[in-house]
Scaffold this active site. Structure first.
Site, mmCIF file in Angstrom:
data_model
loop_
_atom_site.group_PDB
_atom_site.id
_atom_site.type_symbol
_atom_site.label_atom_id
_atom_site.label_comp_id
_atom_site.label_asym_id
_atom_site.label_seq_id
_atom_site.Cartn_x
_atom_site.Cartn_y
_atom_site.Cartn_z
ATOM 1 N N LYS A 44 0.838 -1.201 0.000
ATOM 2 C CA LYS A 44 0.000 0.000 0.000
ATOM 3 C C LYS A 44 0.871 1.248 0.000
ATOM 4 O O LYS A 44 0.676 2.166 -0.805
ATOM 5 C CB LYS A 44 -0.903 -0.030 1.229
ATOM 6 C CG LYS A 44 -2.055 0.936 1.186
ATOM 7 C CD LYS A 44 -2.866 0.866 2.487
ATOM 8 C CE LYS A 44 -3.701 -0.395 2.572
ATOM 9 N NZ LYS A 44 -4.294 -0.586 3.913
ATOM 10 N N ARG A 92 -3.024 3.479 8.619
ATOM 11 C CA ARG A 92 -3.415 2.308 7.829
ATOM 12 C C ARG A 92 -2.309 1.265 7.776
ATOM 13 O O ARG A 92 -1.173 1.574 7.449
ATOM 14 C CB ARG A 92 -3.738 2.749 6.399
ATOM 15 C CG ARG A 92 -4.630 3.964 6.331
ATOM 16 C CD ARG A 92 -4.687 4.551 4.934
ATOM 17 N NE ARG A 92 -5.264 3.632 3.964
ATOM 18 C CZ ARG A 92 -5.274 3.863 2.653
ATOM 19 N NH1 ARG A 92 -4.722 4.962 2.168
ATOM 20 N NH2 ARG A 92 -5.824 2.989 1.844
ATOM 21 N N GLY A 111 -8.294 -7.595 5.028
ATOM 22 C CA GLY A 111 -9.092 -7.622 6.251
ATOM 23 C C GLY A 111 -8.386 -8.208 7.464
ATOM 24 O O GLY A 111 -8.981 -8.367 8.515
ATOM 25 N N MET A 147 -5.533 -7.039 8.982
ATOM 26 C CA MET A 147 -4.929 -6.100 9.913
ATOM 27 C C MET A 147 -5.786 -4.836 9.975
ATOM 28 O O MET A 147 -6.863 -4.799 9.433
ATOM 29 C CB MET A 147 -3.500 -5.811 9.505
ATOM 30 C CG MET A 147 -2.592 -6.984 9.805
ATOM 31 S SD MET A 147 -0.922 -6.674 9.326
ATOM 32 C CE MET A 147 -1.132 -6.225 7.640
ATOM 33 N N ARG A 204 -3.618 -1.346 -6.435
ATOM 34 C CA ARG A 204 -2.836 -2.599 -6.427
ATOM 35 C C ARG A 204 -3.284 -3.438 -7.618
ATOM 36 O O ARG A 204 -4.382 -3.215 -8.158
ATOM 37 C CB ARG A 204 -3.028 -3.369 -5.130
ATOM 38 C CG ARG A 204 -4.458 -3.853 -4.970
ATOM 39 C CD ARG A 204 -4.712 -4.485 -3.622
ATOM 40 N NE ARG A 204 -6.132 -4.305 -3.331
ATOM 41 C CZ ARG A 204 -6.684 -4.391 -2.140
ATOM 42 N NH1 ARG A 204 -5.962 -4.653 -1.100
ATOM 43 N NH2 ARG A 204 -7.973 -4.217 -1.986
ATOM 44 N N HIS A 207 -3.807 -31.723 4.944
ATOM 45 C CA HIS A 207 -4.222 -33.005 4.392
ATOM 46 C C HIS A 207 -5.353 -32.828 3.378
ATOM 47 O O HIS A 207 -5.298 -33.328 2.256
ATOM 48 C CB HIS A 207 -4.652 -33.914 5.547
ATOM 49 C CG HIS A 207 -5.185 -35.224 5.088
ATOM 50 N ND1 HIS A 207 -6.534 -35.442 4.900
ATOM 51 C CD2 HIS A 207 -4.558 -36.355 4.722
ATOM 52 C CE1 HIS A 207 -6.693 -36.671 4.470
ATOM 53 N NE2 HIS A 207 -5.521 -37.246 4.359
ATOM 54 N N SER A 247 8.795 -44.054 -25.676
ATOM 55 C CA SER A 247 7.821 -43.273 -24.932
ATOM 56 C C SER A 247 7.928 -43.685 -23.473
ATOM 57 O O SER A 247 7.814 -44.865 -23.147
ATOM 58 C CB SER A 247 6.411 -43.538 -25.465
ATOM 59 O OG SER A 247 5.478 -42.851 -24.662
ATOM 60 N N GLY A 293 6.773 -44.432 -20.012
ATOM 61 C CA GLY A 293 5.552 -44.674 -19.239
ATOM 62 C C GLY A 293 5.900 -44.350 -17.806
ATOM 63 O O GLY A 293 6.334 -45.190 -17.043
ATOM 64 N N CYS A 338 4.188 -40.527 -22.047
ATOM 65 C CA CYS A 338 2.728 -40.649 -21.967
ATOM 66 C C CYS A 338 2.391 -40.944 -20.516
ATOM 67 O O CYS A 338 3.253 -41.297 -19.735
ATOM 68 C CB CYS A 338 2.224 -41.737 -22.899
ATOM 69 S SG CYS A 338 2.924 -43.357 -22.581
ATOM 70 N N TYR A 348 7.909 -34.702 -27.338
ATOM 71 C CA TYR A 348 6.508 -34.385 -27.053
ATOM 72 C C TYR A 348 6.098 -34.926 -25.685
ATOM 73 O O TYR A 348 6.780 -35.777 -25.103
ATOM 74 C CB TYR A 348 5.591 -34.981 -28.128
ATOM 75 C CG TYR A 348 5.543 -36.489 -28.115
ATOM 76 C CD1 TYR A 348 4.600 -37.166 -27.326
ATOM 77 C CD2 TYR A 348 6.441 -37.245 -28.856
ATOM 78 C CE1 TYR A 348 4.565 -38.551 -27.289
ATOM 79 C CE2 TYR A 348 6.415 -38.631 -28.823
ATOM 80 C CZ TYR A 348 5.474 -39.274 -28.030
ATOM 81 O OH TYR A 348 5.443 -40.636 -27.982
HETATM 82 P P1 ADP Z 1 -7.729 -2.078 3.862
HETATM 83 O O1 ADP Z 1 -6.319 -2.469 3.643
HETATM 84 O O2 ADP Z 1 -8.473 -2.953 4.787
HETATM 85 O O3 ADP Z 1 -8.428 -1.772 2.573
HETATM 86 P P2 ADP Z 1 -7.251 0.733 4.088
HETATM 87 O O4 ADP Z 1 -6.083 1.227 4.840
HETATM 88 O O5 ADP Z 1 -7.132 0.703 2.619
HETATM 89 O O6 ADP Z 1 -7.656 -0.685 4.656
HETATM 90 O O7 ADP Z 1 -8.474 1.631 4.495
HETATM 91 C C1 ADP Z 1 -9.790 1.247 4.265
HETATM 92 C C2 ADP Z 1 -10.580 2.395 3.747
HETATM 93 O O8 ADP Z 1 -10.499 3.525 4.617
HETATM 94 C C3 ADP Z 1 -10.137 2.926 2.433
HETATM 95 O O9 ADP Z 1 -10.635 2.177 1.367
HETATM 96 C C4 ADP Z 1 -10.706 4.312 2.414
HETATM 97 O O10 ADP Z 1 -12.058 4.274 2.014
HETATM 98 C C5 ADP Z 1 -10.628 4.691 3.857
HETATM 99 N N1 ADP Z 1 -9.468 5.552 4.039
HETATM 100 C C6 ADP Z 1 -8.204 5.181 4.206
HETATM 101 N N2 ADP Z 1 -7.396 6.254 4.260
HETATM 102 C C7 ADP Z 1 -8.170 7.329 4.124
HETATM 103 C C8 ADP Z 1 -7.931 8.734 4.095
HETATM 104 N N3 ADP Z 1 -6.721 9.234 4.205
HETATM 105 N N4 ADP Z 1 -8.978 9.544 3.902
HETATM 106 C C9 ADP Z 1 -10.219 9.021 3.777
HETATM 107 N N5 ADP Z 1 -10.505 7.733 3.809
HETATM 108 C C10 ADP Z 1 -9.508 6.888 3.992
HETATM 109 MG MG MG Z 2 -7.740 -0.707 1.194
#
Ligand code: ADP
Ligand code: MG
Ligand code: MG
Length: 935
Positions: free
Chosen positions: A57, A127, A136, A138, A371, A494, A818, A820, A886, A906
Site C-alpha cells: 500500500k 493504515r 481484512g 490487519m 494494487r 491433508h 515413450s 511410461g 505418456c 513431445y
Molecule cells: P484495507 O487495507 O483494509 O483496505 P485501508 O487502509 O485501505 O484498509 O483503508 C480502508 C478504507 O479507509 C479505504 O478504502 C478508504 O475508504 C478509507 N481511508 C483510508 N485512508 C483514508 C484517508 N486518508 N482519507 C479518507 N478515507 C480513507
Molecule cells: Mg484498502
C-alpha cells in the site's frame, strides 16, 4: 506561523534534514514521506524491495504521488520499524517517534492544517499495509486527531455539523475496537437504537444531534470497557494507533492467514499515516472502490461501486446499498472523468489491471490505494490477450501471465457469474477460505466421512464434506463428496493435498466457520446451518455460499483462450499429443489442440460387452484352433477401432500400444468364481439341478482352474506387456493385422495414416528384437495382401529402470521411445501406486519425507535421472530418436517443464489436459529463452 491550539508537537529542531556528513553515524530511517520515493530507493533499489520496506500500500501510494496523481499527503513507517518494535516487545526503535513527529510537521505544512488545532484541524488515517495483501487481516483507524474541541472547530470550518459529529463517532468506534480491543457490539447496538427512535434505516440518515449524543455515549462505552478514559490528545491517539497496527501483525487472524497463505512471519507490516479526505461531507462527496476492468469477465470497462456521503468501510461492509460506478458520470461528471483518466494511466503504468480505492471530497477526487487486481481465470485470460492487443504487454508476457491452473479452470464447472453476484449481494456468502483446489461444487453438508460416503453412494445425494480439518481416515468421504470445506488448515493441509490430487474442489482454512461436529451444525457470523443443508463452494476463489447456486459448463470455445493458446503454440518447442482410446476422444483431443495420439491403449477395447466373452474364450482356449477362431472374431472389431482413430487423426500420428495388462484382468474375479463353484456344488449335493447344473458346474470349474493357473503373486510385475506378446504371439499378430488392414483401408479412402506401433514394458534389446521380427513379418504380410504400403514406425515404452539402463541396446530395435512414467515411478520407487496413495504416501508427504507425490509430479532426482540416461543412451545409438512421455505426468506443468529441459519431442496427456500442456510447454520454452537472455 500560528501556534495557538498546537498542543502536541514539540518545537521544530533547527537541524533540518540535511544529509548526514560523511563519517558521521547515519541514523536509521524509519519514516518516508510519500514524495520521498527517490530516498527510499537508496535503501531498497528494486521495486520488490520497496514493497518489502514500505508494504504494498505504501509503495503504491508513493508511486502514485511520484506520478503526480491526487494522493493525500502522508508518510509510511517502515516494516523494519514494525519488526524492531515487535522484537523489542512493544517499544518503538530509538529515533522512530522523532521521525514521525517531524513527518507530521511536514504534513501540516503540506496541508496548511494543524493536528489538534480546532481552528483548522488536520485529521489522519493510520493504515496497515504489508508486502503481500492480507485482506481484512490487519487494522486501519480513520479520523485520528479529533477531540471534543476539534469537532466543534471542524463543524464551524466546514459549516457541516453533521459531518463533524459523524467523523467523531466513527473515530471513537473504530479506535475503541481496533486499538483498545473493545467489543463492537455495544456500539452497533447504540447506533441501532438511535435509528429505531428516528425511524430511519441508515446511519447516514441520523441527524447531527443524534451523532453528537452518540459520541458521548460511545466514549462512555469505551471507557467502561477499556478501564480508562478515551484518549483525547491527538498525538496520543496516533501513537496508540501506530502501536496497534504494528501489533496487529501478530494478531491471531493475521498469523493464521499467513500460515495458511504461506507468507513469512518475518516481513512485518508498515503503517501509512495519511491526511484524511472526506467522502462524508454531504451528497457532493462519496467514497468507492473500482477495478480498471471487469475482474469477473475481463471486459475492458471500469467496474466498481460507490456510496455518496460515506466513509471508508461503508462500501465494502455492505450495510448500505451501493451504487454502480456507471452512476458516477451522472452524479459527479468531473470526478468521473478524472477517475477514468487515472484508471487508464495506472493501468498503463503498472501494465496490469488495478484495483483502486478512492474518495471524493466536495467533487474533488482523491486516490487512496491501488494494487494489481485479483481476477477470475476467465478474466485473467481475456485481460492478458486484450493488454497484448493494446500493445501494453508483449504476447510472450501475456502467455507468461496465465497460469496452468487458470487454463485448467476453463475445464471445470464453474459457478454462474450472475448467480454468484446475486448470492453475494443477497448475503449468501458465508465465508471465504483458501482456494486450494479449483472448480465449483454444490452439495448437502455432511459432517463426517462416513455420512458423506453413505449419502453419496447409497442415497445418490450430492454431498460436500465439511470438517474442522481432515485426516487420512476421511479420504473415503472426500472421494465420495463433490467437494470439501475445512475451517482450519492451510495450503499443504491433508484436505488440500488430497483434494488437489483427486481433482475435488476444496476450500480450506475458512477461519470464520465454526464446525460443530458434535451438534451437527455449522455456525458462521451468527447464522446456523444444519447437516443436510445445501452449500455451494468455489475452489478457485475460496468462497462458500449458502444454497444451491447455478453452474455453467466449461467453455473451450472461449475466443480469448483460443488466442492465448495459439500464441503459446508459437513459443513452445515441445509437441503435445493425446492419450485417446476411442475416436470420440481423439476428435475432442484434436479440437483441444493435440498434435497426434501419443498413446492408444488397445486393451480398453477388449472390455466392451459384446467382445469380453470372446476375449475370455480366447484366453481360456483349449488349443490353437479355438484361440485362432476367437481371434478371428475379434479382428474386425479391432480393425474398426483403429480405422476410426486413423480417420479422426487424418494427417497426424497415432501411437498404438499392443496389449499390456496381465490376462487375468479380463477374466472373472477368482474369489467370486470360487463362491459360484461352491454354491453350484452344494446344489448338486442337495440333488437340485440336473444336466444344466452339471454343465454349468463343469464350465465354471474350468474357468476357475484356468484363473488359478494364471494367478500371479505380483501381476504388476508378471506376465504382461511384451512378455505376454512373446508368450502368446497370435494375440499381438491379430492386433498388428488389425492395425495394418485398417491403415490400408483408410489409405484407400484417402486418409493420411501414420501409425506407430508401440511395444510395452521392454527390458532388453533381444526381447524387442524377437517381438519386432514377429510384428514386421505380420505387417509385411498384410501390406502385401492389400497391395498398399503404410508408412509406419515401431517403438517401445521405457517404463522399468532396466530399460532406461540399456536404452542404447533397445534403441537398436526401436524407432521411438515413450516413457511410461507411471510404471517407471512405481518400479523405480518399488511401490505400488494404489496402495501408496491411499496409505503411507500421504504420511510421507505430511511428514515432509517426500516433498511431492511422485505420481503427480515427476521425481526428477530419481525417475528423472533414469529418463535423462535413457535419452542420452538412446539418441547416442540412434541419432534423432523420437522420445516422448505418456501418462499423467504428461499433463502436469512442472513435469512438462522437466520434459522440455530433457529435450523430449513431445508429451502426451489426457484430452482435457491438452490446453494446460500447451501453455506449460510454452512457459518452459519462455523460461529457457529468459535464462539464455540473462546469460
Ligand atoms: P484495507 O487495507 O483494509 O483496505 P485501508 O487502509 O485501505 O484498509 O483503508 C480502508 C478504507 O479507509 C479505504 O478504502 C478508504 O475508504 C478509507 N481511508 C483510508 N485512508 C483514508 C484517508 N486518508 N482519507 C479518507 N478515507 C480513507
Ligand atoms: Mg484498502
Ligand atoms: Mg505401463
Amino acid at each position: 506561523m500560528k501556534t495557538q491550539g498546537r498542543r502536541n508537537l514539540p518545537a521544530r529542531r533547527s537541524a533540518g534534514r540535511r544529509p548526514p556528513a560523511p563519517g558521521r553515524r547515519r541514523r536509521s530511517l524509519y519514516v518516508y514521506r510519500f514524495d520521498q520515493l527517490g530516498l527510499v530507493k537508496r535503501a531498497a533499489p528494486t521495486w520488490d524491495e520497496v514493497k518489502g520496506l514500505l508494504g504494498g500500500k505504501g509503495a503504491n501510494l508513493a508511486e502514485m504521488t511520484r506520478l503526480g496523481l491526487p494522493v493525500p499527503p502522508g508518510f509510511t513507517i517502515t516494516t523494519e520499524a514494525c519488526n524492531a518494535f515487535l522484537a523489542a516487545g512493544g517499544a518503538f526503535p530509538p529515533g522512530m517517534w522523532d521521525q514521525v513527529e517531524e513527518a507530521m510537521r511536514r504534513l501540516e505544512a503540506a496541508t496548511g492544517k494543524r493536528f489538534g488545532d480546532p481552528g483548522n484541524p488536520l485529521l489522519v488515517a493510520c493504515r496497515s499495509g504489508a508486502k503481500f495483501s492480507m485482506p481484512g487481516m490487519m487494522d486501519t483507524v480513520l479520523n485520528i486527531g479529533l477531540d471534543d474541541r476539534v469537532v466543534e472547530g471542524l463543524a464551524l470550518l466546514t459549516g457541516d455539523e453533521r459531518f463533524a459529529q459523524d467523523a467523531h463517532r466513527r473515530l471513537i468506534q473504530m479506535f475503541s475496537t481496533v486499538v483498545l480491543g473493545v467489543d463492537d457490539q455495544p456500539f452497533e447496538a447504540a447506533l441501532a437504537e438511535r435509528r429505531r427512535r428516528r425511524g430511519v434505516e441508515n446511519d447516514a440518515d441520523l441527524p447531527a444531534e443524534d451523532l453528537r449524543a452518540l459520541a458521548v455515549e460511545f466514549k462512555q462505552i469505551a471507557a467502561r470497557a477499556s478501564g480508562r478514559p478515551f484518549p483525547a490528545d491527538p498525538m496520543e491517539q496516533l501513537r496508540l494507533a501506530v502501536m496497534a497496527v504494528f501489533r496487529s501483525w501478530n494478531g491471531k487472524r493475521a498469523c493464521d492467514y499467513r500460515r495458511a497463505a504461506g507468507i513469512s512471519d518475518g516481513l512485518g507490516t508498515a503503517v501509512n499515516v495519511v491526511a484524511m479526505v472526506f467522502g462524508n461531507m454531504g451528497e457532493g462527496s462519496g467514497t468507492g472502490v473500482a477495478t480498471t476492468r471487469n475482474v469477473t469477465t475481463g471486459e475492458p470497462e471500469l467496474h466498481g461501486d460507490f456510496l455518496l456521503n460515506a466513509q471508508g468501510e461503508d462500501v465494502v461492509s455492505g450495510t448500505r446499498g451501493t451504487l454502480p460506478i456507471e452512476k458516477l458520470a451522472e452524479l459527479m461528471p468531473a470526478a468521473d472523468r478524472e477517475l477514468r483518466r487515472i484508471a487508464g494511466l495506472l493501468e498503463r503504468h503498472y501494465r496490469d489491471v488495478q484495483d483502486v480505492e478512492f474518495t471524493i471530497e466536495r467533487a474533488k477526487l482523491w486516490m487512496l490505494q491501488t494494487r494489481d487486481a485479483k481476477r477470475t481465470a476467465r478474466a485473467a485470460v481475456r485481460i492478458a490477450v486484450d493488454l497484448a492487443g493494446e500493445r501494453r504487454i508483449s504476447r510472450a508476457e501475456a502467455v507468461r501471465r496465465i497460469t496452468p491452473e487458470q487454463v485448467d479452470d476453463f475445464l471445470h464447472p464453474q459457478l454462474d457469474p450472475e448467480a454468484r453476484r446475486a448470492a453475494r449481494a443477497g448475503g449468501a456468502l458465508l465465508a471465504k477460505g483458501l482456494n486450494v483446489s479449483p472448480g465449483a461444487a454444490i452439495g448437502q453438508i455432511a459432517f463426517d466421512a462416513d455420512t458423506a460416503e453413505r449419502w453419496a453412494k447409497q442415497e445418490k445425494r450430492q454431498v460436500i464434506m465439511v470438517r474442522p480439518e481432515t485426516k487420512p481416515d476421511d479420504v473415503h468421504g472426500l472421494l465420495a463428496a463433490e467437494g470439501v470445506v475445512t475451517s482450519r488448515g492451510g495450503r499443504t493441509s491433508h484436505a488440500a493435498l488430497v483434494a488437489r490430487q483427486f481433482g475435488k474442489p476444496a476450500v480450506v482454512g475458512a477461519l470464520s466457520l465454526d464446525v460443530d461436529v458434535a451438534n451437527r451444525r455449522l455456525v458462521v457470523d451468527g447464522r446456523t446451518l444444519a447437516e443436510g443443508d445445501w452449500i455451494s463452494i468455489d475452489g478457485m476463489t475460496g468462497e462458500i455460499f449458502q444454497g444451491r447456486l447455478a453452474t455453467v459448463v466449461p467453455d473451450l470455445q472461449d475466443p480469448h483462450l483460443r488466442t492465448l493458446l495459439s500464441w503459446a503454440d508459437g513459443f513452445r518447442t515441445l509437441g503435445v499429443r493425446a492419450n485417446a482410446d476411442y475416436p470420440e476422444d481423439a476428435r475432442r483431443a484434436r479440437e483441444l489442440g493435440a498434435e497426434g495420439i501419443g498413446l492408444c491403449r488397445t486393451e480398453h477395447m477388449f472390455f466392451q460387452t459384446e467382445r469380453l466373452p470372446v476375449v475370455q474364450r480366447m484366453i481360456l482356449a483349449a488349443g490353437p484352433e479355438e484361440r485362432a477362431a476367437c481371434l478371428a472374431q475379434l479382428l474386425p472389431f479391432q480393425r474398426e477401432d483403429f480405422a476410426g482413430l486413423f480417420r479422426a487423426m487424418d494427417g497426424q500420428s497415432v501411437t498404438i500400444r499392443l496389449i499390456d495388462p496381465p490376462l487375468h484382468e479380463f477374466l472373472p474375479d477368482h474369489d467370486q468364481l470360487q463362491r459360484e463353484v461352491t454354491e453350484l456344488q452344494r446344489k448338486q449335493e442337495r440333488g437340485e439341478g440336473g444336466a444344466a447344473l452339471e454343465a454349468a458346474l463343469a464350465e465354471r470349474g474350468r474357468v476357475l482352474e484356468a484363473v488359478e493357473a494364471m494367478r500371479e503373486q505380483n501381476p504388476m510385475l508378471g506376465l504382461r506387456g511384451v512378455r505376454l506378446g512373446i508368450h502368446m504371439p497370435e494375440l499381438v499378430a491379430m492386433q498388428v493385422r488389425a492395425i495394418f488392414e485398417a491403415a490400408c483401408a483408410c489409405i484407400r479412402e484417402g486418409v493420411d495414416v501414420r501409425p506407430k506401433v508401440m511395444v510395452p514394458l521392454s527390458v532388453d534389446g533381444n526381447e524387442l528384437k524377437v517381438e519386432r521380427a514377429l510384428l514386421e513379418e505380420q505387417a509385411q504380410k498384410v501390406m502385401e495382401e492389400q497391395g498398399t504400403q503404410v508408412p509406419y514406425e515401431l517403438g517401445t515404452m521405457i517404463e522399468v529402470p532396466r530399460a532406461a539402463l540399456v536404452a542404447d541396446r533397445i534403441a537398436e530395435y526401436a524407432q521411438f521411445f515413450s516413457f511410461g512414467t507411471n510404471d517407471l515411478t512405481q518400479t523405480t520407487f518399488g511401490i505400488s501406486r494404489d496402495d501408496a496413495e491411499t496409505g503411507f504416501l500421504l504420511e510421507y508427504l505430511q511428514k515432509g519425507i517426500l516433498a511431492e507425490n511422485p505420481f503427480a509430479t515427476l521425481d526428477q532426482a530419481g525417475v528423472g535421472k533414469l529418463m535423462e540416461m535413457a535419452v542420452a543412451l538412446g539418441r547416442g545409438r540412434r541419432p534423432g530418436l523420437e522420445v516422448g512421455i505418456c501418462g499423467e505426468h504428461g499433463g502436469d506443468p512442472r513435469s512438462i517443464a522437466f520434459c522440455h529441459r530433457l529435450k523430449l519431442d513431445y508429451v502426451s496427456c489426457s484430452p482435457f489436459r491438452i490446453p494446460v500442456a500447451r501453455l506449460a510447454a510454452a512457459h518452459a520454452a519462455l523460461a529457457e529463452r529468459d535464462s539464455r537472455a540473462r546469460r
